[in-house]
Scaffold this motif. Structure first.
Motif, PDB file in Angstrom:
ATOM      1  N   ALA A  79       0.825  -1.203   0.000  1.00  0.00           N
ATOM      2  CA  ALA A  79       0.000   0.000   0.000  1.00  0.00           C
ATOM      3  C   ALA A  79       0.861   1.254   0.000  1.00  0.00           C
ATOM      4  CB  ALA A  79      -0.930   0.003   1.214  1.00  0.00           C
ATOM      5  N   LEU A  82       2.217   1.858  -3.492  1.00  0.00           N
ATOM      6  CA  LEU A  82       1.175   2.336  -4.394  1.00  0.00           C
ATOM      7  C   LEU A  82       0.836   3.798  -4.127  1.00  0.00           C
ATOM      8  CD1 LEU A  82      -1.044  -0.857  -4.320  1.00  0.00           C
ATOM      9  CD2 LEU A  82       0.012   0.107  -6.384  1.00  0.00           C
ATOM     10  N   ALA A 122      -0.035   0.313 -11.589  1.00  0.00           N
ATOM     11  CA  ALA A 122      -0.744  -0.421 -10.538  1.00  0.00           C
ATOM     12  C   ALA A 122      -1.188  -1.790 -11.049  1.00  0.00           C
ATOM     13  CB  ALA A 122      -1.947   0.382 -10.064  1.00  0.00           C
ATOM     14  N   ILE A 127      -2.730  -5.074  -9.015  1.00  0.00           N
ATOM     15  CA  ILE A 127      -3.894  -4.441  -8.398  1.00  0.00           C
ATOM     16  C   ILE A 127      -5.048  -4.421  -9.379  1.00  0.00           C
ATOM     17  CG2 ILE A 127      -4.810  -2.284  -7.434  1.00  0.00           C
ATOM     18  CD1 ILE A 127      -2.910  -3.827  -5.592  1.00  0.00           C
ATOM     19  N   ILE A 130      -9.489  -0.335  -6.834  1.00  0.00           N
ATOM     20  CA  ILE A 130      -9.065   0.755  -5.949  1.00  0.00           C
ATOM     21  C   ILE A 130     -10.302   1.500  -5.470  1.00  0.00           C
ATOM     22  CG2 ILE A 130      -7.753   2.903  -5.725  1.00  0.00           C
ATOM     23  CD1 ILE A 130      -5.920   1.912  -7.952  1.00  0.00           C
ATOM     24  N   ASN A 146      -7.105   5.067   1.177  1.00  0.00           N
ATOM     25  CA  ASN A 146      -6.939   4.395  -0.102  1.00  0.00           C
ATOM     26  C   ASN A 146      -6.949   2.879   0.121  1.00  0.00           C
ATOM     27  OD1 ASN A 146      -6.333   7.055  -1.011  1.00  0.00           O
ATOM     28  ND2 ASN A 146      -4.221   6.758  -0.341  1.00  0.00           N
ATOM     29  N   TYR A 148      -6.856  -0.941  -1.647  1.00  0.00           N
ATOM     30  CA  TYR A 148      -6.436  -1.661  -2.850  1.00  0.00           C
ATOM     31  C   TYR A 148      -6.746  -3.151  -2.695  1.00  0.00           C
ATOM     32  CZ  TYR A 148      -3.508   2.559  -3.244  1.00  0.00           C
ATOM     33  OH  TYR A 148      -3.047   3.845  -3.295  1.00  0.00           O
TER      34      TYR A 148
END
Length: 262
Positions: A79, A82, A122, A127, A130, A146, A148
């Motif tokens: 995380a 990202l 991403a 991923i 989102i 955020n 993911y």
């Protein structure tokens, strides 16, 4: 809900709020030594609370406070990476949610046309979904949670509503943490100011004894010396006080006289 959909304000839909989780948020505020520590614990709690046996969520929390550099916390390194990547691109669903104060959901990263540079990277990192939910803080702070997930479309409408409610309650705790942080900052500033004033007062007393002069004359002398040395008044006062420490009276007198005559 369509892919990449942005949503506005939300109500109290979703699963009922768990008082035990509410207490956990309150304990985070009370036990965290500062806002950064609180955010780190909040990210971990958010990820663990909202993850399910079939969907593991990675959580990042980005905060912009009083125009200072953003503070980033995360539940794990994935995380964090990202979030940092999105900040580097200066664009993406989470920053859009932060700037527009609205929820942004990307159900399938591979089918979203916005933010192509960030989402392309991403997607390469595995991923698929989102979800970005802004924290309503009211004041000089802005923040966004955020979330993911690896699998596209892995959150149901109920999951999303539950996340919204959780983040809404987290915002209340974060507002309290920020207030406590401001109080700590104010307290630290006050303590520093009092220490600075005490040092200056001590230096003035030393100069009065050295020169057999009045309080005002001693302040003027200290101010003149500070200007001549191009240092802050407190720093000059520390030198004066330091000249007395550990010296006999004659040596101290000579040291202070030399300083004031510079």
């Amino acid at each position: 809900m369509s892919e990449g959909e942005s949503q506005g304000n939300w109500g109290d839909s979703g699963e009922p709020w768990n008082n035990g989780e509410d207490r956990q948020l309150q304990e985070l505020v009370l036990n965290s030594v500062d806002v950064r520590a609180f955010l780190q614990e909040l990210a971990a709690l958010t990820a663990s609370t909202l993850s399910t046996p079939s969907v593991r969520l990675h959580c990042g929390v980005t905060v912009v406070r009083q125009r200072k550099p953003g503070v980033v916390a995360s539940s794990d390194e994935r995380a964090r990476a990202l979030d940092e990547l999105q900040n580097a691109f200066d664009d993406g669903p989470c920053l859009t949610a932060l700037r527009r104060h609205e929820i942004v959901l990307v159900q399938d990263v591979s089918r979203e046309s916005r933010w192509p540079d960030y989402l392309g990277t991403a997607r390469e990192q595995g991923i698929g979904l989102i979800l970005a939910i802004p924290l309503e803080l009211a004041g000089d702070a802005e923040a966004v949670v955020n979330l993911y997930a690896e699998k596209p479309a892995s959150l149901s409408p109920l999951d999303i509503d539950t996340a919204q409610n959780f983040v809404g309650n987290a915002a209340k705790s974060l507002r309290l943490a920020l207030k406590l942080g401001n109080l700590r900052d104010t307290s630290n500033d006050l303590a520093a100011a009092m220490k600075s004033r005490a040092t200056i007062d001590m230096a003035v007393g030393v100069i009065m004894a050295q020169n057999s002069c009045s309080h005002d004359d001693a302040i003027n002398e200290l101010t003149r010396t500070s200007g001549a040395r191009k240092t802050r008044l407190r720093e000059t006062a520390e030198v004066v006080v330091g000249a007395v420490s550990g010296r006999g009276s004659d040596a101290a007198r000579d040291s202070i006289r030399s300083l004031l005559e510079e």
